[in-house]
Every structure is written in C-alpha cells, then in structure tokens.
Design a protein around this motif. Sequence first.
Motif, PDB file in Angstrom:
ATOM      1  N   ALA A 326     -58.749   1.740  95.083  1.00 36.92           N
ATOM      2  CA  ALA A 326     -57.625   0.968  95.966  1.00 36.92           C
ATOM      3  C   ALA A 326     -57.991  -0.429  96.448  1.00 36.92           C
ATOM      4  N   GLN A 327     -59.450  -0.367  97.314  1.00 34.73           N
ATOM      5  CA  GLN A 327     -59.750  -1.325  97.912  1.00 34.73           C
ATOM      6  C   GLN A 327     -60.249  -2.527  97.019  1.00 34.73           C
ATOM      7  N   TYR A 328     -60.324  -2.260  95.632  1.00 33.89           N
ATOM      8  CA  TYR A 328     -60.649  -3.268  94.602  1.00 33.89           C
ATOM      9  C   TYR A 328     -59.311  -3.756  93.799  1.00 33.89           C
ATOM     10  N   SER A 329     -58.122  -3.306  94.053  1.00 33.77           N
ATOM     11  CA  SER A 329     -57.067  -3.254  93.297  1.00 33.77           C
ATOM     12  C   SER A 329     -56.024  -4.467  94.069  1.00 33.77           C
ATOM     13  N   ILE A 330     -55.624  -5.501  93.539  1.00 33.41           N
ATOM     14  CA  ILE A 330     -54.990  -6.661  93.690  1.00 33.41           C
ATOM     15  C   ILE A 330     -53.316  -5.965  94.068  1.00 33.41           C
ATOM     16  N   PRO A 331     -52.836  -5.068  92.935  1.00 31.56           N
ATOM     17  CA  PRO A 331     -51.692  -4.631  92.899  1.00 31.56           C
ATOM     18  C   PRO A 331     -51.424  -3.570  93.992  1.00 31.56           C
ATOM     19  N   PHE A 332     -52.443  -2.990  94.264  1.00 34.99           N
ATOM     20  CA  PHE A 332     -52.216  -1.728  95.445  1.00 34.99           C
ATOM     21  C   PHE A 332     -52.502  -2.375  96.861  1.00 34.99           C
ATOM     22  N   CYS A 333     -53.148  -3.406  97.088  1.00 28.90           N
ATOM     23  CA  CYS A 333     -53.155  -3.953  98.318  1.00 28.90           C
ATOM     24  C   CYS A 333     -52.207  -4.815  98.672  1.00 28.90           C
ATOM     25  N   ALA A 334     -51.586  -5.590  97.458  1.00 32.05           N
ATOM     26  CA  ALA A 334     -50.209  -6.499  97.562  1.00 32.05           C
ATOM     27  C   ALA A 334     -49.183  -5.469  97.895  1.00 32.05           C
ATOM     28  N   ALA A 335     -49.251  -4.339  97.509  1.00 38.63           N
ATOM     29  CA  ALA A 335     -48.067  -3.385  97.839  1.00 38.63           C
ATOM     30  C   ALA A 335     -48.039  -2.974  99.316  1.00 38.63           C
ATOM     31  N   LEU A 336     -49.349  -2.674  99.733  1.00 44.44           N
ATOM     32  CA  LEU A 336     -49.779  -2.060 100.962  1.00 44.44           C
ATOM     33  C   LEU A 336     -49.575  -3.254 101.982  1.00 44.44           C
ATOM     34  N   ALA A 337     -49.592  -4.490 101.703  1.00 49.82           N
ATOM     35  CA  ALA A 337     -49.388  -5.702 102.677  1.00 49.82           C
ATOM     36  C   ALA A 337     -47.730  -5.708 102.858  1.00 49.82           C
ATOM     37  N   LEU A 338     -47.181  -5.239 101.920  1.00 50.14           N
ATOM     38  CA  LEU A 338     -45.527  -5.116 102.040  1.00 50.14           C
ATOM     39  C   LEU A 338     -44.832  -3.895 102.788  1.00 50.14           C
ATOM     40  N   LEU A 339     -45.656  -2.739 102.328  1.00 52.34           N
ATOM     41  CA  LEU A 339     -45.187  -1.553 102.841  1.00 52.34           C
ATOM     42  C   LEU A 339     -45.799  -0.706 103.979  1.00 52.34           C
ATOM     43  N   GLY A 340     -47.060  -1.163 104.236  1.00 50.85           N
ATOM     44  CA  GLY A 340     -47.907  -0.489 105.152  1.00 50.85           C
ATOM     45  C   GLY A 340     -48.623  -1.477 106.130  1.00 50.85           C
ATOM     46  N   ASP A 341     -49.769  -0.903 106.465  1.00 49.31           N
ATOM     47  CA  ASP A 341     -50.481  -1.754 107.382  1.00 49.31           C
ATOM     48  C   ASP A 341     -51.948  -1.813 106.762  1.00 49.31           C
ATOM     49  N   PRO A 342     -52.316  -3.053 106.051  1.00 51.13           N
ATOM     50  CA  PRO A 342     -53.297  -3.190 105.349  1.00 51.13           C
ATOM     51  C   PRO A 342     -54.464  -3.298 106.335  1.00 51.13           C
ATOM     52  N   LYS A 343     -54.634  -3.617 107.798  1.00 47.78           N
ATOM     53  CA  LYS A 343     -55.704  -3.548 108.383  1.00 47.78           C
ATOM     54  C   LYS A 343     -56.256  -2.122 108.797  1.00 47.78           C
ATOM     55  N   ASP A 344     -55.305  -1.083 108.452  1.00 51.72           N
ATOM     56  CA  ASP A 344     -55.676   0.347 108.923  1.00 51.72           C
ATOM     57  C   ASP A 344     -56.568   1.060 107.699  1.00 51.72           C
ATOM     58  N   PRO A 345     -57.719   1.182 107.776  1.00 50.44           N
ATOM     59  CA  PRO A 345     -58.733   1.923 106.913  1.00 50.44           C
ATOM     60  C   PRO A 345     -58.173   3.130 106.193  1.00 50.44           C
ATOM     61  N   ALA A 346     -57.360   3.920 107.054  1.00 52.47           N
ATOM     62  CA  ALA A 346     -56.784   5.103 106.693  1.00 52.47           C
ATOM     63  C   ALA A 346     -55.820   5.023 105.369  1.00 52.47           C
TER      64      ALA A 346
END
Length: 462
Positions: A326-346
């Motif tokens: 997840a930490q190496y995936s552009i698609p996952f991190c992009a989705a998290l930036a739109l739906l979640g809190d990308p600063k939160d390690p959890a």
Amino acid sequence: MATAYRSTGLIEFLHDLTYDQLPQDVRAKARQCLLDALGCGLFGTLQPWSCILTAEMIEERSAGNCTVIGHDARLSAPAAAMCNGLAIHGYELDDLIASSIIHPAAAVVPAALAAAEASGASGEAVILGIVAGYEIMHRVAVAMGVAPSRLGFHVTSLTAPVAAAMAAGKVTGLDLGQLTSAIGVSCSAASGIKAFASGDGGGMVKRLHLGRGAEAGVRACQLVRRGFSGPPYAIDGRFGLLEIFGGATAAPERLTDGLGSKWAISDIWFKVYPICGWIQPVVQVLSDMRGDRTFAAKDVASVKVGVSSYAAANNGNPAPVDTMGAQYSIPFCAALALLGDPKDPAEYGGDRLSEPAMREIQSKVEIYVSPEAEAVYPAKFAADVELTLADGSVRRMFVPECRGTPADPCSDAELEQKFLILARKVLGQDDARALAGKVSQVDGLESLADLTRLLGAAPKAS
C-alpha cells in the motif's frame, strides 16, 4: 597508490572533520535529522516486524549497555543498532535524499547512538558522526549511478553499512587506518534487493535492510579496534562497490565533488506522509484538490497521474495486499488521499486494503510517464495530476517538488509536531516533549545518558 582513488580523499576528509568546522546550519539540520529519526523509531517499535526482531535480540542476551528504542532492555551495540535501524525505517516515515535515493537516518542515527553509548561519547560527537555518515552514504550512492536501481538493488541498503561504519567510527574516534579498514569491512556487507516492491506482497524485509546495515557498520568498527583489517579501496578500487554495483554508470569523481562546500545533510527531505517518496507529491496534490470536501467513490470519474518512468514502472500496483504494498502503490495512495487521511499511518493496512470504495477509485487511476517529471528525476520527484469528477469538472496541478523537500522545507514547528504525534504513542506527551528538548540541546551533552534514558523508557501509551 592511495591518491589514485577518490574514496581515499573522502575518507580522509571525513576523518579529519571536527565539530567546530561544521557550519551552524549543518549542525541544526543534524539535530532535525536526529529528532525525526527518533520519532520514526518510537512509532516503528509498535509494528510487528520491530517486535519480532527485538524479541529475537533480547532472547539472544547479547551483552551491552546500549538502548533499544522504546524498551528497557539493553543490548550490545550491533544488536541495538539493528533493532533501532529497523524501527526507524519501520513505516516509510524516515528522511531521504532524492538525488541519491537513500534513507540515511535509519542507518546513520542508530549506529551513532549505539557507538556513543558504548564508548561514552558526547553529543557533539554524535552530531559529527551523523553529518559524516550522511555525507559518505549520499556520495557513494550518487557515485554508483543509476545501474543498481535499474537492476533491482535497493541503493539505500547497499550504502547503509558504509554510512553506519563512518558514523560509528567518527563517534568512537577511530584513527585513519582503523576508519579506512572499517569502511573496507563494511563494503562487503552491502546487499539488498527490491523484491519487496514486486507487487506480490512486500513482507517485512525492507524494514530489515537498514537495521542490518547499521549492525554491520557498528560491528566493523568493533572488529577493527581489535586489529581486524579490511581492504583500503573497497569503495572505488577493483571489485569495489562502484565497479560491482555501479558498472557503466559509476562516476567516482562524485565521491569528492564539492566536498566541504556542499553538504549532503542539507539536501534532506523530511516526509509528510508515511509512503514511498515518489508518491508524496501525488498525495499532496490530491489532498490539496480535495480540501475540506468529503468524497465518495461515485464522485470521482478518473485520476490521471504523471510521474517519472521509474515511479510508473515500480509504483503502479492497483490492488496491494499488505501495508508495504500500500505504501508503494500510487493507486492506493491516490484513493486514500481522496477518501481518507493519508497522514495517518493506521490507514495503510487493515480494512482499507480491501475496502470497496478504495478499490473502486484505485481502478480509476491511470499512471503515465510525464515528460516534465522524467526530465527532473531523480534530483526531484515531480507529479502531474489531473482529477476529473463525476460532475464533469476537472482539476489539474503540477508539483515539481513536494512539502518537506529542501525547496519547500518543513519548519522546526512542523517537524516537532510530527515527532510528538509519533513519539507520544509510546512515551506519553510529557516524556516526548522532554526528549525533544534533549535533542535540541544534544550538542551540549557530555554523554547521552539523559537522552537515552527517555528514549529507552518502557511503553507508557497506546
């Protein structure tokens, strides 16, 4: 002859370097690096990979008085350096230098701390060791060129033993011959492949790369003190690191270019998000585009992400199965930036990995090679992002460098806030603030006892 090799001049310069010769801004940057590393390490001790390694080392009962971050246990210097190196690199939060693609803190800081505790060295010696360790790690990495990364080697892991040996050697005051031997011994510990980024599940091994590097460097210094010797030109001599790993892209002249006027530690990039450095600008852009709005998957029509060819080839996993992925995936991190809190390690594990809304947006992410991003890589990690919403509106932004880089640096207050967020999960608020205070005054400490007493406290907070 010694003068035939650039590495000789580099090692001699760093051996002779004194604390008084360090510019004030370089000392200040070293303190920032130490604070950031300790925050990363404290948070890293909560992760399962850190718990496994620490339990293994404690069970071995290695004799020593060196602190294991977040624990009351005391171990030998190499064992403590390994545990702490893994913890610092344990969640993709530690610093990096873009142009050399290395994470120096997790190799250099644990080696310097363990060596200082084992020898009773001062805070000034630790700062000097950090600066010297960062310097040699960066210079060896850039002198290798791009061949190691293209072949699938983890450049950070290849250069970590040398950096750790330099840091520990400076802290303990090795003479020039001993330091040269320690560097020579540590070069034979260079290793690390990027199988963790294959897309099939990264496991825990990347976290261990820096721990093993820190361990190897500290051990090399201990051995040479007993008379063990190493090859003097193992960096750029025949069959040295540059020849074996760098091959046709090796550039030995980079070992000494600008030496003493350009400091590697000045180019440090402190991470804002717990993800691969190449993805940081992507997440920053999408977070800015999102603002205070709460998105649902149906609100997003498409996300086009332009990055370097290297990032496009190595960070495109559309459906990661574990935290590392997840930490190496552009698609996952992009989705998290739109739906979640990308600063939160959890947010980089658990239910997020299989959440339907996340997977839906991940499937809408298109990655391509941006000419602008390719032109500045690897000196800069740029991103060109276009977000198209279901209502037809389009937002586009290009970021040449993201927050935390030398071009857009984090303030002292931001770095302290990051440290406190991470550290108080283990130490509690009061001890976390006390530890930050000790780091700010580390140059004046005659020993590290008061600092490591706080750092090695048993866990007090969840």
